[in-house]
Write a protein that holds these residues in place. Structure first.
Motif, PDB file in Angstrom:
ATOM      1  N   GLY A 317       0.786  -1.225   0.000  1.00 34.59           N
ATOM      2  CA  GLY A 317       0.000   0.000   0.000  1.00 34.59           C
ATOM      3  C   GLY A 317       0.820   1.278   0.000  1.00 34.59           C
ATOM      4  N   SER A 318       2.154   1.176   0.149  1.00 35.53           N
ATOM      5  CA  SER A 318       2.991   2.377   0.145  1.00 35.53           C
ATOM      6  C   SER A 318       2.910   3.070  -1.218  1.00 35.53           C
ATOM      7  CB  SER A 318       4.457   2.020   0.422  1.00 35.53           C
ATOM      8  OG  SER A 318       4.632   1.532   1.720  1.00 35.53           O
ATOM      9  N   ARG A 319       2.834   4.401  -1.196  1.00 39.51           N
ATOM     10  CA  ARG A 319       2.863   5.183  -2.433  1.00 39.51           C
ATOM     11  C   ARG A 319       4.300   5.604  -2.701  1.00 39.51           C
ATOM     12  NH1 ARG A 319      -1.730   6.595  -4.718  1.00 39.51           N
ATOM     13  NH2 ARG A 319      -3.675   6.239  -3.571  1.00 39.51           N
ATOM     14  N   VAL A 320       4.751   5.458  -3.933  1.00 39.75           N
ATOM     15  CA  VAL A 320       6.124   5.796  -4.286  1.00 39.75           C
ATOM     16  C   VAL A 320       6.106   6.737  -5.483  1.00 39.75           C
ATOM     17  CG1 VAL A 320       7.056   3.633  -3.404  1.00 39.75           C
ATOM     18  CG2 VAL A 320       6.388   3.787  -5.793  1.00 39.75           C
ATOM     19  N   GLY A 321       7.114   7.599  -5.549  1.00 36.31           N
ATOM     20  CA  GLY A 321       7.263   8.519  -6.667  1.00 36.31           C
ATOM     21  C   GLY A 321       8.214   7.954  -7.705  1.00 36.31           C
ATOM     22  N   GLN A 322       8.106   8.445  -8.909  1.00 35.83           N
ATOM     23  CA  GLN A 322       9.009   7.996  -9.968  1.00 35.83           C
ATOM     24  C   GLN A 322      10.447   8.312  -9.584  1.00 35.83           C
ATOM     25  OE1 GLN A 322       9.086  10.109 -13.813  1.00 35.83           O
ATOM     26  NE2 GLN A 322       8.690   8.120 -14.755  1.00 35.83           N
ATOM     27  N   GLY A 323      11.334   7.335  -9.742  1.00 37.44           N
ATOM     28  CA  GLY A 323      12.733   7.512  -9.406  1.00 37.44           C
ATOM     29  C   GLY A 323      13.062   7.297  -7.944  1.00 37.44           C
ATOM     30  N   GLU A 324      12.067   7.019  -7.111  1.00 36.40           N
ATOM     31  CA  GLU A 324      12.300   6.778  -5.682  1.00 36.40           C
ATOM     32  C   GLU A 324      12.894   5.386  -5.486  1.00 36.40           C
ATOM     33  OE1 GLU A 324       9.668   6.356  -1.558  1.00 36.40           O
ATOM     34  OE2 GLU A 324       8.856   7.444  -3.287  1.00 36.40           O
ATOM     35  N   ALA A 325      13.886   5.267  -4.595  1.00 37.63           N
ATOM     36  CA  ALA A 325      14.496   3.962  -4.315  1.00 37.63           C
ATOM     37  C   ALA A 325      13.481   3.082  -3.584  1.00 37.63           C
ATOM     38  CB  ALA A 325      15.755   4.134  -3.470  1.00 37.63           C
TER      39      ALA A 325
END
Length: 396
Positions: A317-325
């Motif tokens: 369920g974690s939201r991640v941004g483009q390019g995020e490790a």
């Protein structure tokens, strides 16, 4: 290109008290310079210099809004001013957290007060030129580009360049970046990359940095955003070790469909989210080993397998941004060595990441495009007169 700024007077407002200014050292004050070592805190430095904790606390509290004490780094110099006539009472604390920036907290009749001062900055443009010989980041540094700027540029190029197939030894590049100096010419800090061009055997790629309502963005010479909805390569400095399609499995020994691309890279290499998304699956998944699956806004999905570990805080369920490790390269599951297995799934079927054509996210138009082209023209005029690693002052 120089602009003349005209300031018009506005209706008079109630007079505001001037902010406190750092006072000159008096003859009765003693000055001591301390240098922070690894693990030091400001409190430890002051107490170690004989300042009572009860005296240090209000000074550091006044300093915190401008310079939080946790930002103290090894090598930072901390200047103490003390009054010997009052049992070495602390009168001021001075730091220079960055070249050209001075932070002072001083004792006044109304209590401790902090001020921040910055030297006048003069913007210069620096022209770097080089050739690809191997790892692009090292080649950029060899050409004179600061490491941090080179890393940002390489990550942005991941949107538009297939490092394995397009960028080859012998390809050339030029980069224009900012450098800020004080009135005497001393270096204060490096700024941003403004322009880069890569001359590859198959095409030429010209990139331009432009401020937008949503922050800085990179565009090609026609005003199309370099940022794509998917990164072409989800990690830095890797090589393709196995492509998409039928192959003989290196562990199982029989031929079957390979539904992604394998990137060989050292264990621990950060793995980046190819696009904004939500973690739909995370954990150990048989032959995939440690696996993360991301679901993206357009309904597509990406898989990242054989990881050695997940990024801190990453969970279902974690939201991640483009390019995020999101994880680290490893060899978990059915793997003969450290690598990333990367898949793109669209409409329920796997597609070859090497030939997927991500779409641009922004296209400049109208007044924004006109302003962008004016900036490009001005920068090109400067580049025409520069040699590699030559600087020119640039006024705006």
């Amino acid at each position: 290109m120089t602009f003349l700024a005209v300031f018009l007077a506005s209706p008079a407002a109630p007079a505001q008290p001037d902010p406190p200014k750092a006072s000159p050292v008096t003859q009765t004050e003693a000055v001591r310079v301390l240098v922070a070592r690894p693990g030091d805190t400001l409190t430890q430095l002051l107490v170690g210099a004989g300042v009572e904790p009860a005296e240090a606390r209000p000074a550091l509290s006044a300093l915190a809004p401008i310079f939080p004490p946790r930002r103290l780094q090894p090598g930072h110099e901390v200047t103490l001013r003390q009054d010997p006539s009052r049992e070495d009472a602390l009168t001021a604390l001075i730091l220079e957290p960055a070249p050209g920036r001075t932070v002072t907290v001083m004792r006044t009749p109304s209590g401790w007060q902090a001020v921040e001062e910055e030297s006048t900055r003069h913007r210069h443009l620096v022209y770097a030129q080089g050739e690809v010989t191997g790892a692009l980041l090292h080649d950029l540094e060899r050409a004179g580009l600061p490491q941090a700027l080179g890393l940002d540029l390489v990550r942005m190029l991941g949107h538009a360049v297939d490092f394995q197939r397009e960028l080859q030894p012998g390809d050339g590049f030029t980069v224009l970046f900012e450098r800020f100096r004080d009135a005497e010419g001393g270096l204060l800090r490096d700024g941003d990359v403004l322009h880069a061009e890569f001359r590859m055997s198959t095409r030429r790629l010209s990139l331009w940095r432009q401020e937008t309502a949503n922050g800085p963005e990179w565009f090609d010479e026609n005003g199309r955003s370099l940022r794509r909805n998917f990164l072409r390569t989800p990690l830095d400095g890797a090589r393709v070790s196995s492509g998409f399609g039928q192959r003989r499995h290196p562990v199982l020994g029989f031929t079957r469909m390979h539904q992604g691309i394998d990137f060989a890279a050292p264990t621990g290499t950060p793995v980046l989210a190819a696009a904004e998304g939500v973690v739909e699956r995370i954990g150990f998944a048989g032959g995939y080993g440690r696996l993360i699956e991301l679901r993206h806004p357009d309904g597509s999905m990406t898989r990242y397998a054989h990881l050695s570990g997940f990024a801190r805080g990453m969970q279902l369920g974690s939201r991640v941004g483009q390019g995020e490790a999101i994880g680290r390269v490893g060899s978990s599951g059915l793997a003969t060595g450290p690598h990333l297995h990367y898949e793109i799934v669209e409409n329920g079927r796997s597609v070859d990441p090497a030939i997927a054509r991500p779409a641009a996210t922004v296209q400049l138009a109208g007044a924004e495009l006109e302003a962008f082209q004016r900036t490009r023209t001005a920068i090109l005029a400067q580049i025409a007169h520069l040699e590699p690693m030559q600087e020119v002052a640039w006024a705006e």
